[in-house]
Design a protein around this motif. Structure first.
Motif, short mmCIF file in Angstrom:
data_model
loop_
_atom_site.label_atom_id
_atom_site.label_comp_id
_atom_site.label_asym_id
_atom_site.label_seq_id
_atom_site.Cartn_x
_atom_site.Cartn_y
_atom_site.Cartn_z
N LEU A 183 0.83 -1.19 0.00
CA LEU A 183 0.00 0.00 0.00
C LEU A 183 0.87 1.25 0.00
CD1 LEU A 183 -2.92 -0.80 2.48
CD2 LEU A 183 -3.07 -0.47 0.03
N GLN A 184 1.92 1.25 0.75
CA GLN A 184 2.81 2.40 0.79
C GLN A 184 3.52 2.57 -0.54
OE1 GLN A 184 5.41 1.85 4.10
NE2 GLN A 184 3.85 2.41 5.62
N SER A 185 3.90 1.47 -1.16
CA SER A 185 4.60 1.59 -2.45
C SER A 185 3.62 2.04 -3.53
CB SER A 185 5.26 0.26 -2.84
OG SER A 185 4.30 -0.73 -3.00
N GLN A 186 2.35 1.66 -3.43
CA GLN A 186 1.35 2.11 -4.41
C GLN A 186 1.01 3.58 -4.20
OE1 GLN A 186 -2.03 -0.43 -4.07
NE2 GLN A 186 -1.03 -2.20 -5.03
N ASP A 187 1.02 4.06 -2.97
CA ASP A 187 0.70 5.45 -2.69
C ASP A 187 1.82 6.38 -3.13
OD1 ASP A 187 -1.74 4.85 -1.57
OD2 ASP A 187 -1.00 4.79 0.50
#
Length: 129
Positions: free
Chosen positions: A124-128
């Motif tokens: 999720l952090q890498s997608q954000d």
């Protein structure tokens, strides 16, 4: 049964032998020129127990038998309880092993779940970004 005694007051040995004096007779022998000789003949009969003695003996025998039976039963119950205790200990050890196995499985599952959550958060952090 007859016993001879030259002295009528000596009854001790007769009582020690378990006989009871029933009655006594004095026999005198001798002629006119001789000095008379006296002996005591004592008729004896076996010593018979009184009713009170029989009751006391009976109660004593019953109490003794009751005590022996109670001790025997108590020992049998104690042995049975000891056997049950061993079986319960074995069951307790098996439950403890099962609980430890389940605890280890839960630890492994918890580690997997935490790793998946961490990976999910990283995604999720890498997608954000």
């Amino acid at each position: 049964m007859a016993a001879c005694s030259s002295f009528p007051h000596q009854q001790g040995p007769l009582w020690l032998m378990g006989v009871k004096i029933n009655r006594r007779r004095r026999i005198t022998s001798g002629s006119a020129d001789e000095e008379p000789v006296s002996i005591w003949l004592t008729e004896v009969r076996p010593n018979v127990m009184s009713a009170a003695s029989k009751v006391v003996l009976g109660v004593s025998v019953l109490l003794t038998l009751g005590t022996v039976a109670a001790v025997h039963l108590n020992q049998a119950w104690d042995r049975e309880r000891l056997r049950e205790g061993v079986v319960q200990d074995l069951e307790r050890v098996e439950r403890k092993k099962e609980n430890l196995r389940l605890l280890e499985e839960q630890r492994i599952l918890t580690r997997h779940l935490e790793e998946e959550r961490r990976r999910g958060e990283e995604r999720l952090q890498s997608q954000d970004t």
